[in-house]
Design an enzyme around this catalytic site. Structure first.
Site, PDB file in Angstrom:
ATOM      1  CG  ASP A  33      90.209 -49.379 -50.524  1.00  0.00           C
ATOM      2  OD1 ASP A  33      90.249 -49.121 -51.735  1.00  0.00           O
ATOM      3  OD2 ASP A  33      90.064 -50.529 -50.090  1.00  0.00           O
ATOM      4  CD  GLU A  38      88.338 -46.356 -53.461  1.00  0.00           C
ATOM      5  OE1 GLU A  38      88.656 -47.379 -52.823  1.00  0.00           O
ATOM      6  OE2 GLU A  38      88.641 -46.185 -54.655  1.00  0.00           O
ATOM      7  CG  HIS A  86      86.171 -50.734 -51.956  1.00  0.00           C
ATOM      8  ND1 HIS A  86      86.802 -50.232 -53.081  1.00  0.00           N
ATOM      9  CD2 HIS A  86      84.929 -51.094 -52.358  1.00  0.00           C
ATOM     10  CE1 HIS A  86      85.972 -50.293 -54.105  1.00  0.00           C
ATOM     11  NE2 HIS A  86      84.824 -50.804 -53.690  1.00  0.00           N
ATOM     12  CE1 TYR A 103      89.989 -56.212 -49.980  1.00  0.00           C
ATOM     13  CE2 TYR A 103      89.927 -53.825 -50.212  1.00  0.00           C
ATOM     14  CZ  TYR A 103      89.963 -55.081 -50.783  1.00  0.00           C
ATOM     15  OH  TYR A 103      89.983 -55.208 -52.150  1.00  0.00           O
ATOM     16  CD  GLU A 148      91.326 -45.844 -57.612  1.00  0.00           C
ATOM     17  OE1 GLU A 148      90.347 -46.347 -57.042  1.00  0.00           O
ATOM     18  OE2 GLU A 148      91.294 -44.743 -58.191  1.00  0.00           O
ATOM     19  CD  GLU A 154      89.375 -49.607 -56.240  1.00  0.00           C
ATOM     20  OE1 GLU A 154      89.598 -48.609 -56.953  1.00  0.00           O
ATOM     21  OE2 GLU A 154      89.214 -49.521 -55.011  1.00  0.00           O
ATOM     22  CG  HIS A 203      86.954 -46.202 -58.615  1.00  0.00           C
ATOM     23  ND1 HIS A 203      87.186 -46.715 -57.352  1.00  0.00           N
ATOM     24  CD2 HIS A 203      85.614 -45.964 -58.684  1.00  0.00           C
ATOM     25  CE1 HIS A 203      86.031 -46.773 -56.697  1.00  0.00           C
ATOM     26  NE2 HIS A 203      85.075 -46.327 -57.489  1.00  0.00           N
TER      27      HIS A 203
END
Length: 351
Positions: free
Chosen positions: A100, A131, A134, A138, A194, A228, A231
């Site tokens: 990301d 992003e 994201h 994670y 992506e 995603e 995107h």
């Protein structure tokens, strides 16, 4: 006389070459409505590209934060997983945590500076924001599952510590650094990042959901894969607006290259067999996703692959309208997608 071996002397030649490339790039940019400089770029209204604006509003309506994902039930599941399953999940999360940031690097360094249309700039600005969410998610998942500080550090530095993650990262970073490639080629490349590089990993986590495991991880995966998907759809929309598109042969070359890297990643370097998935079917799924991307870009399929995973039917790249009408886990910001006329404030109500 300057020493030709000195960096300053070499730099002049490089600058001259760079200037030449820039001039050619500027000429091509002036032919593209999306890239043409105008004072209009500072003002959003009146909307000139309603379909681009609509995607921005879709992104806005789907905003979420890492704090909204409940990870409290994941640890008991994590502790019961086999060693192979833990290895696979932790390494997939390490790949995602790094990826990301690379997507954002491209948005900040290239796309946001090149594209002059305010509606698209709004989308890119919001994409940068999500992003970051994201990446935080994670990192939080790694932080939650991995208690050993050394292992955690190893995972957080995946681009340096894992050759197969580095290979995917290098492919994407090369496109950011490439000053000779066209905007259209780079749009396709990052649609592949992506849409193809993430697809198999998303499928692997959805496989865990099918088994009733890790509710926090799988819920965040739903939200992230939905983002995603949008995107990737946006990249395809931008591609449709280009006057000078790369040839079908060139587009296929970029996407097939990404497919090979992703197939190697999930069937050899970090095989999905570790969590009980079929590697041959995973290869087929990646080809299916690539075909979907090619069709959305306006080209014909390369692989003619069917979707081998029934549980991924609503998560594939076809999700342009599916994703948002389905409203994954009912996660859409209230009223953001409403028409302006629906939000009229009046003082004539009876109290």
């Amino acid at each position: 006389m300057g020493d030709p071996e000195r960096p300053e002397a070499a730099g002049l030649d490089q600058d001259e070459r760079s200037s030449s490339d820039t001039n050619e790039s500027e000429i091509k940019s002036n032919e593209e409505p999306l890239l043409r400089k105008s004072s209009r770029r500072f003002v959003i209204f009146p909307i000139q590209y309603p379909d681009i604006w609509k995607m921005y509003k879709q992104a806005q309506a789907s905003f979420w934060t890492a704090e909204e994902v409940d990870l409290s039930k994941d640890l008991p599941h994590w502790n019961k997983l086999k060693a192979d399953e833990k290895y696979f999940i932790s390494h997939i999360l390490a790949f995602f945590a790094a990826s990301d940031g690379i997507v954002n690097e491209n948005l900040v360094e290239r796309f946001s500076q090149e594209v002059q249309v305010p509606e698209a700039r709004c989308f890119y600005g919001f994409q940068i924001l999500i992003e970051n969410v994201h990446s935080e998610m994670y990192s939080l998942l790694i932080d939650t599952y991995i208690r050993d500080p050394k292992k955690r550090e190893f995972l957080f530095n995946a681009i340096e510590t894992m050759p197969y993650v580095k290979k995917k990262a290098d492919w994407a970073l090369r496109w950011i650094a490439d000053r000779k490639s066209t905007f259209g080629e780079r749009v396709v490349a990052f649609a592949a990042v992506e849409g193809v590089f993430f697809s198999g990993s998303f499928a692997a986590i959805f496989w865990l959901k099918k088994r009733g495991l890790m509710p926090g991880l799988t819920f965040s995966n739903e939200l992230i894969s939905r983002d995603e998907g949008l995107h990737c759809d946006f990249a395809c929309l931008m591609f449709q607006y280009l006057v000078n598109k790369p040839s079908e042969e060139r587009v296929r070359e970029i996407i097939v290259d990404a497919v090979k890297i992703e197939q190697e990643f999930l069937t050899e370097a970090l095989p999905v067999g570790l969590i009980g998935m079929n590697c041959i079917l995973m290869k087929q799924y990646i080809e299916f996703v690539a075909d979907r991307l090619l069709v959305e870009l306006g080209f014909s399929k390369v692989f003619q692959a069917e979707n081998p995973f029934d549980f991924m039917e609503n998560i594939s790249l076809e999700g342009k309208t599916n994703f948002f009408e389905k409203r994954v886990s009912e996660y859409q910001r209230f009223a953001v997608m409403a028409e302006t006329t629906d939000n009229v404030f009046t003082l004539d109500a009876d109290f």
